[in-house]
Write a protein that holds these residues in place. Structure first.
Motif, mmCIF file in Angstrom:
data_model
loop_
_atom_site.group_PDB
_atom_site.id
_atom_site.type_symbol
_atom_site.label_atom_id
_atom_site.label_comp_id
_atom_site.label_asym_id
_atom_site.label_seq_id
_atom_site.Cartn_x
_atom_site.Cartn_y
_atom_site.Cartn_z
ATOM 1 N N TYR A 22 0.821 -1.212 0.000
ATOM 2 C CA TYR A 22 0.000 0.000 0.000
ATOM 3 C C TYR A 22 0.855 1.262 0.000
ATOM 4 C CZ TYR A 22 -4.065 2.929 0.999
ATOM 5 O OH TYR A 22 -5.064 3.876 0.936
ATOM 6 N N GLU A 73 2.766 4.314 -3.039
ATOM 7 C CA GLU A 73 2.759 4.744 -4.435
ATOM 8 C C GLU A 73 3.844 4.062 -5.260
ATOM 9 O OE1 GLU A 73 2.494 8.964 -2.941
ATOM 10 O OE2 GLU A 73 1.496 9.191 -4.875
ATOM 11 N N MET A 125 -8.077 2.766 -5.396
ATOM 12 C CA MET A 125 -7.760 4.180 -5.590
ATOM 13 C C MET A 125 -6.264 4.345 -5.860
ATOM 14 S SD MET A 125 -8.383 7.399 -2.981
ATOM 15 C CE MET A 125 -7.968 9.073 -3.498
ATOM 16 N N LEU A 126 -5.449 3.644 -5.086
ATOM 17 C CA LEU A 126 -3.991 3.704 -5.270
ATOM 18 C C LEU A 126 -3.594 3.260 -6.675
ATOM 19 C CD1 LEU A 126 -1.083 3.924 -4.049
ATOM 20 C CD2 LEU A 126 -1.366 1.558 -3.275
ATOM 21 N N ARG A 155 -4.816 5.616 -9.612
ATOM 22 C CA ARG A 155 -3.979 6.805 -9.751
ATOM 23 C C ARG A 155 -2.709 6.467 -10.539
ATOM 24 N NH1 ARG A 155 -4.392 11.175 -11.040
ATOM 25 N NH2 ARG A 155 -6.063 11.406 -9.537
ATOM 26 N N MET A 199 -17.054 5.734 0.598
ATOM 27 C CA MET A 199 -17.340 7.041 0.005
ATOM 28 C C MET A 199 -16.312 7.405 -1.058
ATOM 29 S SD MET A 199 -18.897 9.979 -0.061
ATOM 30 C CE MET A 199 -19.795 10.302 1.475
ATOM 31 N N LEU A 200 -15.035 7.121 -0.817
ATOM 32 C CA LEU A 200 -13.998 7.607 -1.731
ATOM 33 C C LEU A 200 -14.193 7.089 -3.149
ATOM 34 C CD1 LEU A 200 -11.599 5.277 -2.337
ATOM 35 C CD2 LEU A 200 -11.022 5.803 0.024
ATOM 36 N N LEU A 243 -16.203 9.364 -5.138
ATOM 37 C CA LEU A 243 -15.563 10.656 -5.383
ATOM 38 C C LEU A 243 -14.497 10.578 -6.468
ATOM 39 C CD1 LEU A 243 -15.210 11.822 -1.669
ATOM 40 C CD2 LEU A 243 -17.050 12.345 -3.275
ATOM 41 N N ARG A 273 -12.824 9.821 -10.243
ATOM 42 C CA ARG A 273 -13.258 9.948 -11.638
ATOM 43 C C ARG A 273 -12.347 9.108 -12.487
ATOM 44 N NH1 ARG A 273 -16.687 11.427 -8.971
ATOM 45 N NH2 ARG A 273 -17.845 13.384 -8.960
ATOM 46 N N TYR A 326 -21.005 13.885 6.243
ATOM 47 C CA TYR A 326 -20.117 13.136 5.356
ATOM 48 C C TYR A 326 -20.899 12.452 4.229
ATOM 49 C CZ TYR A 326 -16.034 10.375 4.004
ATOM 50 O OH TYR A 326 -14.982 9.816 3.310
ATOM 51 N N GLU A 374 -22.238 13.300 -0.198
ATOM 52 C CA GLU A 374 -22.053 14.190 -1.344
ATOM 53 C C GLU A 374 -23.082 15.317 -1.385
ATOM 54 O OE1 GLU A 374 -21.689 10.510 -3.894
ATOM 55 O OE2 GLU A 374 -20.494 11.906 -5.096
ATOM 56 N N MET A 427 -11.329 15.458 0.978
ATOM 57 C CA MET A 427 -11.541 14.820 -0.325
ATOM 58 C C MET A 427 -12.973 15.039 -0.789
ATOM 59 S SD MET A 427 -11.028 10.806 -1.392
ATOM 60 C CE MET A 427 -11.290 10.266 -3.099
ATOM 61 N N LEU A 428 -13.903 14.848 0.129
ATOM 62 C CA LEU A 428 -15.318 15.045 -0.190
ATOM 63 C C LEU A 428 -15.585 16.478 -0.663
ATOM 64 C CD1 LEU A 428 -18.331 14.087 -0.023
ATOM 65 C CD2 LEU A 428 -18.307 14.809 2.378
ATOM 66 N N ARG A 433 -13.886 17.438 -4.116
ATOM 67 C CA ARG A 433 -14.639 16.920 -5.262
ATOM 68 C C ARG A 433 -15.808 17.837 -5.582
ATOM 69 N NH1 ARG A 433 -13.817 15.495 -9.487
ATOM 70 N NH2 ARG A 433 -12.330 13.991 -8.683
ATOM 71 N N LEU A 491 -4.709 8.770 0.860
ATOM 72 C CA LEU A 491 -5.598 9.296 -0.182
ATOM 73 C C LEU A 491 -5.268 10.736 -0.547
ATOM 74 C CD1 LEU A 491 -8.070 11.286 1.035
ATOM 75 C CD2 LEU A 491 -8.889 9.118 1.904
ATOM 76 N N ARG A 497 -2.381 12.068 -0.917
ATOM 77 C CA ARG A 497 -1.295 12.080 -1.899
ATOM 78 C C ARG A 497 -1.796 11.671 -3.278
ATOM 79 N NH1 ARG A 497 2.634 8.528 1.546
ATOM 80 N NH2 ARG A 497 0.909 8.718 3.018
ATOM 81 N N LEU A 498 -2.910 10.950 -3.306
ATOM 82 C CA LEU A 498 -3.434 10.444 -4.579
ATOM 83 C C LEU A 498 -4.376 11.444 -5.246
ATOM 84 C CD1 LEU A 498 -4.158 6.761 -3.490
ATOM 85 C CD2 LEU A 498 -2.102 7.664 -4.595
ATOM 86 N N LEU A 499 -4.805 12.463 -4.524
ATOM 87 C CA LEU A 499 -5.705 13.458 -5.112
ATOM 88 C C LEU A 499 -4.924 14.399 -6.024
ATOM 89 C CD1 LEU A 499 -7.889 14.376 -1.981
ATOM 90 C CD2 LEU A 499 -8.443 12.809 -3.853
ATOM 91 N N ARG A 500 -5.652 15.029 -6.968
ATOM 92 C CA ARG A 500 -5.061 16.073 -7.797
ATOM 93 C C ARG A 500 -5.904 17.312 -7.704
ATOM 94 N NH1 ARG A 500 -1.856 12.858 -7.090
ATOM 95 N NH2 ARG A 500 -0.605 11.654 -8.561
ATOM 96 N N ARG A 534 -2.594 17.515 -5.226
ATOM 97 C CA ARG A 534 -2.248 16.756 -4.020
ATOM 98 C C ARG A 534 -2.635 17.562 -2.784
ATOM 99 N NH1 ARG A 534 1.510 15.605 -7.884
ATOM 100 N NH2 ARG A 534 2.073 13.407 -8.131
#
Lengths: 347, 347
Positions: free
Chosen positions: A239, A241, A268-269, A272, A294-295, A298, A300, B239, B241, B268-269, B272, B295, B297-300, B302
């Motif tokens: 787990y 990157e 999710m990992l 990405r 939930m994630l 969220l 796409r 918590y 959408e 994150m929620l 989005r 999670l 770190r995985l968002l854009r 970041r």
């Protein structure tokens, strides 16, 4: 086949379904040929009194043969048992769903006036675990099935009116709440095959303690593809990157058109990493998670997932309570886990 | 001011720092003017024996005044206490960091040969909780600070050698492991002000049980902006959408140029929802989470986050062990929580 020349041993009684009365320290003293005081000194590890090593060993062996463990609760001296229910403490890697399930169950048992004692899945295994737990004189024990038949017997002889395994298999002499995670993999596999996917990767987390869940899920995917011509590939993933980044070229080289990613967090990992490498989801590779967090909604594209349904804590607590109130010779087995795919955009 | 005409009452002894010897059922019988058997019948709720309501009440009042609770553990009858450490069971909404912390601590205590008993934060509060817990004769209790001074006293009189609060405040007579979540808000607030943000929203989860964490974090942000000219706005968020979607127009109307989103999951929620509405992150609105989950770190972009550092379970277990071994009159207080911002792309 009870031998009457010496106290009834654990071995003979193990064959009968109902537990015989708990052995006392007097039984241990008689079998070991020592005084009750000596038994007490040895089993309580009193260092104030010098006792020879052979005597010590004899006492330990007699206690073991009889299935005797020292009493902890004064209340249990009167009632024969406590209101304590022992259950495993939810471990972090098991994920939020499992944690919620355990919290829910604990709450419901407390409402039924049980004292819930949680134990970490720390160092003890099998018989040793059973003996340590028996010292608390629990009225019921929820345990992973690896406790084994002997462990079950130790607990029942110490007064546990219900020993209940929680996991993929049964244990002899115990009730079983079956949690068959093959069902999770089967749902994901069937869904992917139905969508025309033929080369399916299955993520196996390398993290300690997840094998219990991951292996049956893999087996479930194998079950689902049987006879469809689709192939299954194992994808070990740590787990982080870096590990995910390293998996991407492998997925591309193998030409995998789908991945069942163990759960939503691993999905999710991996999503990405695939997206950063320009892999189209789901056009080139479909991704399916599990747990319906939930994630996933969220992300796409929105993540397809396997929704796992467990009975409510209240239902389960009522079941535990019933088994405690009417401890019978017949063990019960209940299927607990339902799984169904929530198809979104990633598959 | 000890009165010698009747057994020492809980009220008088409460003023001394060290706990006096635990009262016995004989003390209760004497004070209530009944037999010990009657005390036993009443306190064990035996229905077989008819006892008048006034007598029942007298026994309960005497037991309460003396701080007497029935003994549970036979071992504690001999040793005066058990090896049981009571601690709260981690609740799901507290999040993965807290869960990991509790698992870690439980594991470390087990290694020191303590039996860790977890209790859910179920129905009991204050004194009632203390009395229920005292029945188990724990040698140490970890508790939220809302137990209060009386609860601490009940536990100490029942033989607990260390009562330790875990939370933002202290309780009289107890050791304190202070977890001051203001520090989390302070770090986030200082970071945002430093980046030139002046209208800062702070997410307050509406979920039950998170107030303990959320309110101090909000206070921390207020502390950080003091004298900077920046303003703070409360943003209640459920918590899901829908709730996040409803918050977006409010954020836009208020012209918030930053949001401290309570933690990474709420961040994150909200991210989005903001992105779906075309709000630029961080150009228009910066977002900061907390907990430093994968999670983020995985968002854009970041996700920037507040990393919370707690002592290891091993350090804490060693501390508990030391307090148990040398129970002194002086209570100790330890600051446990460190927080620092991990700045990424979202702020």
């Amino acid at each position: 086949m009870v031998q009457i020349s010496k106290p009834q041993s654990a071995r003979t009684s193990r064959e009968s379904a109902a537990p015989s009365p708990a052995p006392t320290s007097a039984d241990v003293a008689r079998l070991a040929g020592v005084s009750r005081a000596t038994v007490s000194y040895v089993l309580n590890n009193t260092s104030a009194v010098r006792i020879s090593e052979p005597t010590r060993r004899r006492v330990h062996e007699a206690a073991k043969e009889l299935g005797y463990v020292p009493h902890a609760a004064a209340r249990s001296l009167r009632a024969g048992h406590t209101r304590i229910v022992l259950m495993p403490s939810p471990s972090v890697p098991a994920g939020p769903l499992y944690n919620a399930f355990f919290n829910d169950l604990q709450w419901a048992l407390s409402r039924l006036d049980y004292t819930v004692v949680q134990y970490g899945s720390v160092s003890l295994r099998g018989d040793d675990a059973a003996r340590a737990w028996a010292e608390l004189r629990p009225v019921a024990v929820l345990t992973p099935p690896d406790l084994g038949a002997e462990g079950v017997e130790v607990l029942r002889r110490s007064g546990a009116r219900a020993v209940i395994t929680l996991g993929p298999e049964r244990a002899e002499g115990a009730h079983a709440l079956l949690m068959d995670h093959r069902e999770v993999g089967r749902s994901a596999g069937a869904h992917l095959v139905e969508r025309g996917r033929r080369r399916i990767g299955v993520v196996l987390p390398t993290e300690h303690g997840l094998d219990h869940f991951a292996r049956p899920r893999l087996d479930g995917v194998r079950d689902a593809v049987l006879g469809t011509g689709a192939e299954v590939f194992e994808l070990p993933l740590t787990y982080d990157e870096e590990s995910a980044g390293q998996l991407v070229p492998e997925i591309v080289e193998l030409g995998l058109d789908a991945v069942f990613a163990y759960n939503d967090e691993y999905a999710m990992l991996l999503m990405r990493a695939l997206q950063d490498a320009g892999v189209g989801i789901p056009e080139e590779t479909a991704v399916v998670g599990a747990d319906d967090l939930m994630l996933g909604r969220l992300l796409r594209p929105r993540l397809s997932t396997v929704r796992i349904e467990l009975p409510s804590g209240q239902e389960l607590a009522a079941l535990v309570d019933r088994l405690v109130r009417a401890p019978g010779a017949v063990t019960e087995s209940h299927d607990m886990l339902r799984a169904r795919v929530v198809a979104r955009e990633s598959s």
